[in-house]
Motif scaffolding. Structure first.
Motif, PDB file in Angstrom:
ATOM      1  N   ILE B  92     -21.373   1.253  -9.136  1.00 46.97           N
ATOM      2  CA  ILE B  92     -20.087   1.695  -9.382  1.00 46.97           C
ATOM      3  C   ILE B  92     -19.880   2.413 -10.741  1.00 46.97           C
ATOM      4  O   ILE B  92     -20.777   2.124 -11.832  1.00 46.97           O
ATOM      5  CB  ILE B  92     -18.806   0.949  -9.039  1.00 46.97           C
ATOM      6  CG1 ILE B  92     -18.877  -0.138 -10.346  1.00 46.97           C
ATOM      7  CG2 ILE B  92     -19.239  -0.023  -7.889  1.00 46.97           C
ATOM      8  CD1 ILE B  92     -17.453  -0.687 -10.116  1.00 46.97           C
ATOM      9  N   PHE B  94     -17.778   2.689 -13.880  1.00 44.21           N
ATOM     10  CA  PHE B  94     -16.554   1.771 -14.755  1.00 44.21           C
ATOM     11  C   PHE B  94     -16.250   2.662 -16.038  1.00 44.21           C
ATOM     12  O   PHE B  94     -17.076   2.747 -16.818  1.00 44.21           O
ATOM     13  CB  PHE B  94     -17.191   0.588 -14.923  1.00 44.21           C
ATOM     14  CG  PHE B  94     -15.880  -0.277 -15.590  1.00 44.21           C
ATOM     15  CD1 PHE B  94     -14.772  -1.044 -14.716  1.00 44.21           C
ATOM     16  CD2 PHE B  94     -15.677  -0.390 -16.847  1.00 44.21           C
ATOM     17  CE1 PHE B  94     -13.879  -1.734 -15.356  1.00 44.21           C
ATOM     18  CE2 PHE B  94     -14.451  -1.064 -17.341  1.00 44.21           C
ATOM     19  CZ  PHE B  94     -13.666  -1.877 -16.648  1.00 44.21           C
ATOM     20  N   ILE B 125     -17.284   4.426  -6.047  1.00 43.47           N
ATOM     21  CA  ILE B 125     -16.423   3.622  -6.241  1.00 43.47           C
ATOM     22  C   ILE B 125     -16.181   3.761  -8.028  1.00 43.47           C
ATOM     23  O   ILE B 125     -17.180   3.941  -8.547  1.00 43.47           O
ATOM     24  CB  ILE B 125     -16.620   2.207  -6.027  1.00 43.47           C
ATOM     25  CG1 ILE B 125     -16.633   2.112  -4.287  1.00 43.47           C
ATOM     26  CG2 ILE B 125     -15.560   1.262  -6.583  1.00 43.47           C
ATOM     27  CD1 ILE B 125     -16.845   0.731  -3.931  1.00 43.47           C
ATOM     28  N   GLN B 126     -15.086   3.928  -8.365  1.00 51.25           N
ATOM     29  CA  GLN B 126     -14.897   4.035  -9.559  1.00 51.25           C
ATOM     30  C   GLN B 126     -13.740   3.024 -10.170  1.00 51.25           C
ATOM     31  O   GLN B 126     -12.640   3.174  -9.712  1.00 51.25           O
ATOM     32  CB  GLN B 126     -14.384   5.485 -10.021  1.00 51.25           C
ATOM     33  CG  GLN B 126     -15.486   6.576  -9.733  1.00 51.25           C
ATOM     34  CD  GLN B 126     -14.843   8.219  -9.858  1.00 51.25           C
ATOM     35  OE1 GLN B 126     -13.655   8.077 -10.218  1.00 51.25           O
ATOM     36  NE2 GLN B 126     -15.669   9.017 -10.203  1.00 51.25           N
ATOM     37  N   GLY B 127     -14.213   2.261 -11.057  1.00 51.63           N
ATOM     38  CA  GLY B 127     -13.308   1.481 -11.598  1.00 51.63           C
ATOM     39  C   GLY B 127     -12.740   1.720 -13.038  1.00 51.63           C
ATOM     40  O   GLY B 127     -13.504   2.506 -13.891  1.00 51.63           O
ATOM     41  N   THR B 128     -11.406   1.280 -13.412  1.00 54.47           N
ATOM     42  CA  THR B 128     -10.809   1.595 -14.759  1.00 54.47           C
ATOM     43  C   THR B 128     -10.568   0.323 -15.433  1.00 54.47           C
ATOM     44  O   THR B 128      -9.857  -0.575 -14.788  1.00 54.47           O
ATOM     45  CB  THR B 128      -9.824   2.813 -14.824  1.00 54.47           C
ATOM     46  OG1 THR B 128     -10.174   3.864 -14.064  1.00 54.47           O
ATOM     47  CG2 THR B 128      -9.435   3.199 -16.125  1.00 54.47           C
ATOM     48  N   GLY B 129     -10.717   0.078 -16.606  1.00 54.46           N
ATOM     49  CA  GLY B 129     -10.186  -0.977 -17.203  1.00 54.46           C
ATOM     50  C   GLY B 129     -10.933  -1.249 -18.707  1.00 54.46           C
ATOM     51  O   GLY B 129     -10.867  -0.404 -19.379  1.00 54.46           O
ATOM     52  N   THR B 130     -11.141  -2.542 -18.877  1.00 56.12           N
ATOM     53  CA  THR B 130     -11.757  -2.757 -20.196  1.00 56.12           C
ATOM     54  C   THR B 130     -13.039  -3.376 -19.862  1.00 56.12           C
ATOM     55  O   THR B 130     -13.213  -4.126 -19.027  1.00 56.12           O
ATOM     56  CB  THR B 130     -10.967  -4.059 -21.083  1.00 56.12           C
ATOM     57  OG1 THR B 130      -9.499  -3.542 -20.668  1.00 56.12           O
ATOM     58  CG2 THR B 130     -11.112  -3.979 -22.559  1.00 56.12           C
TER      59      THR B 130
END
Lengths: 135, 135
Positions: B92, B94, B125-130
DNA sequence: ATCACTTATGCAACAATGTTGCATTTTTAT
DNA sequence: ATAAAAATGCAACATTGTTGCATAAGTGAT
């Protein structure tokens, strides 16, 4: 209905915005900038850019990008309280390789993803394949 | 090692390609075009575009795009037999909102996604966050 | 309805990003 | 060493998106 939608996002009601929003409402799938332009009789290019930017910033529409310079726009679902590219509803984007349409599809169960030591705020899932019509 | 990598994709061995590929190898995360340019002493803009395009087409690197005009490039993992934007490994992407780095992360279990009447070839799948460092 | 305030529009000019054609050079296989 | 094929570098062009600014239009209060 169009007016209510704009007002709900606290956007001023202008003829051009109504016209652009109508294009989105009449379109079941995601559309490219060029598709919008083709559906407008006459328009100012810059104003259209700014209109779209404001629609995105106010959570009216969202942007879908895929590798290969694919960029499309789609109406956000009602429940979506998106601000600046982070939208809260859980749907996936599916690109059909035959018809090149991009669909926003709701999933009954959105997968859980955990990465140790990473804090995930949002997940975006994109599928590629063949849609229900083309297959 | 660099030469073996280029040869394995049947790409001709030129000084410029080796130089560009080296930039990717020395970089743990995904990098933007501008990052590559900054790491090259002197270069021709058009040749760089063509080099990158050929690296993508031959499955050496892959393109990562995210809403908000974010476009980055990263080395494909060895097992990746990607051709033209469809890569076969299951990792994925991120994006850390703090450091703006984009990470390619392997998942132990890649989620199953089924959509009735749609034939899914690949999932991204792409995630965003820290990220682990910033959090 | 009018007014003042704020925001949107339309135009020009600009900036960034990517592409095509073509002559020359380099790589590769023989 | 040589011939064929591909990569490079340059110029010119095409596309896509942005900024500044004067004018026009929408909004809320009177």
């Amino acid at each position: 209905m169009i007016e209510k939608l704009l007002k709900s996002k606290k956007l001023r009601l202008t003829p051009f915005r109504k016209e652009v929003l109508e294009v989105f409402i009449n379109e079941p799938n995601a559309i490219a900038l060029g598709d919008i332009e083709a559906r407008l009789k006459q328009f100012d290019r810059i104003t259209l850019y700014r209109t779209i930017k404001s629609f995105i910033e106010n959570g009216l529409i969202h942007e879908i990008v895929m590798p290969g310079d694919i960029k499309k726009l789609a109406l956000c679902p009602d429940e979506c309280s998106s601000v600046n590219h982070v939208h809260t509803t859980q749907h996936i984007h599916f690109r059909c390789k035959m018809c090149e349409n991009i669909f926003c599809l709701d999933l009954h169960e959105f997968p859980e993803i955990n990465i140790p030591r990473f804090k995930i705020d949002s997940i975006e899932i994109q599928g590629t394949g063949t849609c229900n019509i083309c297959s």
